[in-house]
Design a protein around this motif. Structure first.
Motif, PDB file in Angstrom:
ATOM      1  N   LEU A   2       0.846  -1.185   0.000  1.00  0.00           N
ATOM      2  CA  LEU A   2       0.000   0.000   0.000  1.00  0.00           C
ATOM      3  C   LEU A   2       0.882   1.235   0.000  1.00  0.00           C
ATOM      4  O   LEU A   2       1.914   1.258   0.668  1.00  0.00           O
ATOM      5  CB  LEU A   2      -0.894   0.006   1.244  1.00  0.00           C
ATOM      6  N   ALA A   3       0.503   2.244  -0.734  1.00  0.00           N
ATOM      7  CA  ALA A   3       1.209   3.515  -0.720  1.00  0.00           C
ATOM      8  C   ALA A   3       0.225   4.593  -0.296  1.00  0.00           C
ATOM      9  O   ALA A   3      -0.880   4.674  -0.820  1.00  0.00           O
ATOM     10  CB  ALA A   3       1.782   3.843  -2.101  1.00  0.00           C
ATOM     11  N   VAL A   4       0.606   5.402   0.680  1.00  0.00           N
ATOM     12  CA  VAL A   4      -0.240   6.492   1.156  1.00  0.00           C
ATOM     13  C   VAL A   4       0.595   7.755   1.250  1.00  0.00           C
ATOM     14  O   VAL A   4       1.814   7.705   1.328  1.00  0.00           O
ATOM     15  CB  VAL A   4      -0.867   6.179   2.531  1.00  0.00           C
ATOM     16  N   LYS A   5      -0.079   8.889   1.260  1.00  0.00           N
ATOM     17  CA  LYS A   5       0.586  10.174   1.388  1.00  0.00           C
ATOM     18  C   LYS A   5       0.251  10.735   2.763  1.00  0.00           C
ATOM     19  O   LYS A   5      -0.888  10.630   3.223  1.00  0.00           O
ATOM     20  CB  LYS A   5       0.104  11.129   0.304  1.00  0.00           C
ATOM     21  N   GLY A   6       1.243  11.288   3.440  1.00  0.00           N
ATOM     22  CA  GLY A   6       1.006  11.837   4.769  1.00  0.00           C
ATOM     23  C   GLY A   6       1.921  13.018   5.041  1.00  0.00           C
ATOM     24  O   GLY A   6       2.653  13.467   4.175  1.00  0.00           O
ATOM     25  N   ILE A   7       1.861  13.504   6.278  1.00  0.00           N
ATOM     26  CA  ILE A   7       2.662  14.648   6.715  1.00  0.00           C
ATOM     27  C   ILE A   7       3.402  14.239   7.980  1.00  0.00           C
ATOM     28  O   ILE A   7       2.824  13.609   8.868  1.00  0.00           O
ATOM     29  CB  ILE A   7       1.759  15.866   6.996  1.00  0.00           C
ATOM     30  N   ILE A   8       4.678  14.618   8.075  1.00  0.00           N
ATOM     31  CA  ILE A   8       5.463  14.308   9.268  1.00  0.00           C
ATOM     32  C   ILE A   8       5.196  15.385  10.312  1.00  0.00           C
ATOM     33  O   ILE A   8       5.314  16.573  10.029  1.00  0.00           O
ATOM     34  CB  ILE A   8       6.969  14.245   8.943  1.00  0.00           C
ATOM     35  N   GLN A   9       4.844  14.940  11.504  1.00  0.00           N
ATOM     36  CA  GLN A   9       4.659  15.836  12.654  1.00  0.00           C
ATOM     37  C   GLN A   9       5.434  15.235  13.812  1.00  0.00           C
ATOM     38  O   GLN A   9       5.001  14.246  14.400  1.00  0.00           O
ATOM     39  CB  GLN A   9       3.179  15.994  13.012  1.00  0.00           C
ATOM     40  N   GLY A  10       6.596  15.816  14.096  1.00  0.00           N
ATOM     41  CA  GLY A  10       7.473  15.244  15.119  1.00  0.00           C
ATOM     42  C   GLY A  10       8.053  13.943  14.622  1.00  0.00           C
ATOM     43  O   GLY A  10       8.677  13.895  13.570  1.00  0.00           O
ATOM     44  N   ILE A  15      -1.598  10.549   8.313  1.00  0.00           N
ATOM     45  CA  ILE A  15      -2.238  10.341   7.017  1.00  0.00           C
ATOM     46  C   ILE A  15      -3.744  10.509   7.180  1.00  0.00           C
ATOM     47  O   ILE A  15      -4.277  10.432   8.284  1.00  0.00           O
ATOM     48  CB  ILE A  15      -1.903   8.950   6.435  1.00  0.00           C
ATOM     49  N   GLU A  16      -4.435  10.730   6.083  1.00  0.00           N
ATOM     50  CA  GLU A  16      -5.868  10.974   6.127  1.00  0.00           C
ATOM     51  C   GLU A  16      -6.690   9.799   5.612  1.00  0.00           C
ATOM     52  O   GLU A  16      -7.899   9.898   5.510  1.00  0.00           O
ATOM     53  CB  GLU A  16      -6.196  12.222   5.306  1.00  0.00           C
ATOM     54  N   ASP A  17      -6.053   8.687   5.305  1.00  0.00           N
ATOM     55  CA  ASP A  17      -6.757   7.545   4.727  1.00  0.00           C
ATOM     56  C   ASP A  17      -7.317   6.650   5.829  1.00  0.00           C
ATOM     57  O   ASP A  17      -6.580   6.123   6.646  1.00  0.00           O
ATOM     58  CB  ASP A  17      -5.778   6.754   3.843  1.00  0.00           C
ATOM     59  N   GLU A  18      -8.623   6.477   5.875  1.00  0.00           N
ATOM     60  CA  GLU A  18      -9.266   5.635   6.890  1.00  0.00           C
ATOM     61  C   GLU A  18      -9.004   4.151   6.650  1.00  0.00           C
ATOM     62  O   GLU A  18      -9.072   3.355   7.577  1.00  0.00           O
ATOM     63  CB  GLU A  18     -10.781   5.902   6.913  1.00  0.00           C
ATOM     64  N   ASP A  19      -8.719   3.743   5.413  1.00  0.00           N
ATOM     65  CA  ASP A  19      -8.477   2.334   5.106  1.00  0.00           C
ATOM     66  C   ASP A  19      -7.182   1.816   5.728  1.00  0.00           C
ATOM     67  O   ASP A  19      -6.925   0.612   5.708  1.00  0.00           O
ATOM     68  CB  ASP A  19      -8.436   2.115   3.595  1.00  0.00           C
ATOM     69  N   ILE A  20      -6.366   2.691   6.263  1.00  0.00           N
ATOM     70  CA  ILE A  20      -5.077   2.282   6.823  1.00  0.00           C
ATOM     71  C   ILE A  20      -5.262   1.472   8.102  1.00  0.00           C
ATOM     72  O   ILE A  20      -4.375   0.727   8.507  1.00  0.00           O
ATOM     73  CB  ILE A  20      -4.175   3.516   7.048  1.00  0.00           C
ATOM     74  N   VAL A  30       9.119   4.010   5.226  1.00  0.00           N
ATOM     75  CA  VAL A  30       8.748   5.398   4.991  1.00  0.00           C
ATOM     76  C   VAL A  30       9.759   6.011   4.036  1.00  0.00           C
ATOM     77  O   VAL A  30      10.965   5.942   4.268  1.00  0.00           O
ATOM     78  CB  VAL A  30       8.704   6.205   6.309  1.00  0.00           C
ATOM     79  N   THR A  31       9.273   6.591   2.954  1.00  0.00           N
ATOM     80  CA  THR A  31      10.118   7.274   1.981  1.00  0.00           C
ATOM     81  C   THR A  31       9.797   8.762   2.020  1.00  0.00           C
ATOM     82  O   THR A  31       8.647   9.148   1.830  1.00  0.00           O
ATOM     83  CB  THR A  31       9.846   6.736   0.558  1.00  0.00           C
ATOM     84  N   ILE A  32      10.787   9.586   2.271  1.00  0.00           N
ATOM     85  CA  ILE A  32      10.604  11.036   2.295  1.00  0.00           C
ATOM     86  C   ILE A  32      10.702  11.531   0.852  1.00  0.00           C
ATOM     87  O   ILE A  32      11.694  11.279   0.166  1.00  0.00           O
ATOM     88  CB  ILE A  32      11.671  11.730   3.161  1.00  0.00           C
ATOM     89  N   LEU A  33       9.691  12.243   0.381  1.00  0.00           N
ATOM     90  CA  LEU A  33       9.636  12.676  -1.009  1.00  0.00           C
ATOM     91  C   LEU A  33      10.268  14.042  -1.250  1.00  0.00           C
ATOM     92  O   LEU A  33      10.418  14.453  -2.382  1.00  0.00           O
ATOM     93  CB  LEU A  33       8.173  12.701  -1.483  1.00  0.00           C
ATOM     94  N   ASP A  34      10.617  14.737  -0.209  1.00  0.00           N
ATOM     95  CA  ASP A  34      11.156  16.085  -0.333  1.00  0.00           C
ATOM     96  C   ASP A  34      12.551  16.118   0.285  1.00  0.00           C
ATOM     97  O   ASP A  34      12.862  15.318   1.158  1.00  0.00           O
ATOM     98  CB  ASP A  34      10.243  17.063   0.408  1.00  0.00           C
TER      99      ASP A  34
END
Length: 76
Positions: A2-10, A15-20, A30-34
């Motif tokens: 599964l691939a999901v998009k999220g935001i690092i906080q601390g 992530i905003e996906d409920e299916d997770i 975890v792969t950092i895209l930036d």
């Protein structure tokens, strides 16, 4: 897989996906895209003048005339 998009906080990825939720307890990668911390490479400035005038010249005449002569022979 599964691939999901999220935001690092601390130290947490939000992530905003409920299916997770069905993946609770699974191993993740975890792969950092930036790249906010790009390495700052110093550009090495090459002093070409220290290489000029050393050794024998490749072309005793004008190099452009030599190339023009080569091209004239290959065209019909």
């Amino acid at each position: 897989m599964l691939a999901v998009k999220g935001i690092i906080q601390g130290n947490t990825v939000v992530i905003e996906d409920e299916d997770i939720k069905k993946y609770e307890g699974k191993d993740v990668i975890v792969t950092i895209l930036d790249y906010p911390y790009k390495k700052q490479y110093k550009e090495k400035k090459v002093d070409l003048r220290k290489y000029m005038g050393r050794g024998e010249k490749m072309f005793q005449s004008d190099a452009q005339e030599y190339i023009k002569g080569l091209r004239d022979d290959e065209r019909i």
